[in-house]
Enzyme design. Sequence first.
Site, PDB file in Angstrom:
ATOM      1  N   GLU A 117     -21.292   5.634 -27.633  1.00 32.56           N
ATOM      2  CA  GLU A 117     -20.909   4.340 -28.215  1.00 32.56           C
ATOM      3  C   GLU A 117     -20.120   3.504 -27.200  1.00 32.56           C
ATOM      4  OE1 GLU A 117     -19.735   4.638 -32.369  1.00 32.56           O
ATOM      5  OE2 GLU A 117     -18.848   2.629 -32.271  1.00 32.56           O
TER       6      GLU A 117
ATOM      7  N   ASP B  42     -13.847   9.268 -36.082  1.00 34.32           N
ATOM      8  CA  ASP B  42     -14.951   9.033 -37.015  1.00 34.32           C
ATOM      9  C   ASP B  42     -16.066  10.063 -36.834  1.00 34.32           C
ATOM     10  OD1 ASP B  42     -13.336   6.882 -37.360  1.00 34.32           O
ATOM     11  OD2 ASP B  42     -14.719   5.408 -36.526  1.00 34.32           O
TER      12      ASP B  42
ATOM     13  N   TYR C 239      -9.800  -4.644 -30.791  1.00 34.55           N
ATOM     14  CA  TYR C 239      -9.657  -3.182 -30.745  1.00 34.55           C
ATOM     15  C   TYR C 239      -9.474  -2.734 -29.287  1.00 34.55           C
ATOM     16  CZ  TYR C 239     -10.606   1.760 -31.572  1.00 34.55           C
ATOM     17  OH  TYR C 239     -10.495   3.131 -31.638  1.00 34.55           O
TER      18      TYR C 239
HETATM   19  C1  GLA Z   1     -12.082   2.853 -35.625  1.00 32.07           C
HETATM   20  C2  GLA Z   1     -12.373   3.808 -34.467  1.00 32.07           C
HETATM   21  C3  GLA Z   1     -11.551   5.087 -34.588  1.00 32.07           C
HETATM   22  C4  GLA Z   1     -10.079   4.784 -34.810  1.00 32.07           C
HETATM   23  C5  GLA Z   1      -9.894   3.751 -35.920  1.00 32.07           C
HETATM   24  C6  GLA Z   1      -8.467   3.305 -36.053  1.00 32.07           C
HETATM   25  O1  GLA Z   1     -12.542   3.417 -36.804  1.00 32.07           O
HETATM   26  O2  GLA Z   1     -13.739   4.138 -34.438  1.00 32.07           O
HETATM   27  O3  GLA Z   1     -11.742   5.886 -33.447  1.00 32.07           O
HETATM   28  O4  GLA Z   1      -9.458   4.384 -33.622  1.00 32.07           O
HETATM   29  O5  GLA Z   1     -10.694   2.600 -35.707  1.00 32.07           O
HETATM   30  O6  GLA Z   1      -7.677   4.357 -36.469  1.00 32.07           O
END
Ligand code: GLA
Length: 396
Positions: A161, A173, A223
């Site tokens: 990813e 995730d 992010y």
């Molecule tokens: C997304 C990312 C995770 C994590 C969350 C925040 O879901 O994919 O890896 O960093 O944000 O906790």
Amino acid sequence: MVNNERVLNAFHAHYSHMDGVRLFRAPGRVNLIGEHTDYNDGFVLPVAIDLDTLVAIRPRNDSIISVYSVNRSERGEFDLEQPKEIERGNWVNYIEGTARRILKKGHSLVGADIALESDVPTGAGLSSSASLEIAVGIALLTISGEQVDRKELARAAQEGEHEYTGALIGIMDQLSSALGDENSALLIDCRSLDINYIWIDVTKHALMICNTGVKHDLATSAYNDRRRECAEATSIIGHYYPNVISLRDVTETQLMHVRDKMSPMLFRRARHVVTENHRTLAAAEALRNRNFDRLSELMYASHESLKLDYEVSAPELDLLVDTALTIPGVYGTRMTGGGFGGCTVSFVVRDRLLDFTERMKSIYKRETGRNLEIYQPEIVRGAEEVAERFMPVANE
Ligand code: GLA
């Protein structure tokens, strides 16, 4: 709901006969607490939920991976042996990224025909991407006769990813989707990848997810900005405390000592991560002891920290949290996932569920003009094969 028959029908329609077709599933997840800590080597506490990506798959004689998506009514393909330049924004990237990383880790994969469908909503912070990557990853490895090491698969999907979509996500995730378990939260140490399963008593309290239906545009770039800010804060702190490798290693006292060495913004980012790690460990303990009062305090403190220090909440999320706090029987409520829209997660006493649902929906509609979607998920097992060599005859 994803539906075995629909996926198999789609497979049949696109790849003719059904001999040798196998089915795999992998779930989405909701994170109870421990947000934006995974890429800081910290702790997270997610659960896998009964929203799935379902994959029908059959090996081919060549090195082509052909994928038909029921959700998009679209087919895409790539050749395992001939990587092309990455074209950003293409949905097949999640699959190609995972497959190429699996190869890079030394596994061999056969080409395959795939039909898939997902009921994990996209852009809702419930890990639709991870569930897609893990479902296809486990399916490809299995039909290729390779051993499936679920942690290695999670890592391959995460790295894929990064490379194929540019989102510099953490590992939470993918691990949740690959390794979830029934009625259990996963306390994951994102440094060692050790997982402690904590049984959740859902007899009195139900897990509820409220979907704002909103995803703000800046989500991916913001992010990645947060990741960079954390790295900057770490390098400043590391200058004074050489044993600090990531924010996971920083104590609150150390952070206070170096407060004036960094910008107020970097300080707040670091404070979120340092305090969120404590809250996550404390929340795991509270869950173990079925102390929902304590869990509730910690979840709310997490939300405040994400809103004020980390600045990843959104007005719609704050509205849902503030509303939930006024409803009797709510134990714990906060934004969940990356933020900038998406969902909140709450524990609600079971005999208050109707009241909760009605009030959340009506206030959200009144304040935003939008319909609020609410899910009451089951907490489920991670990725698996659904049925050995499924061969329906009905549609042939
Ligand atoms: C997304 C990312 C995770 C994590 C969350 C925040 O879901 O994919 O890896 O960093 O944000 O906790």
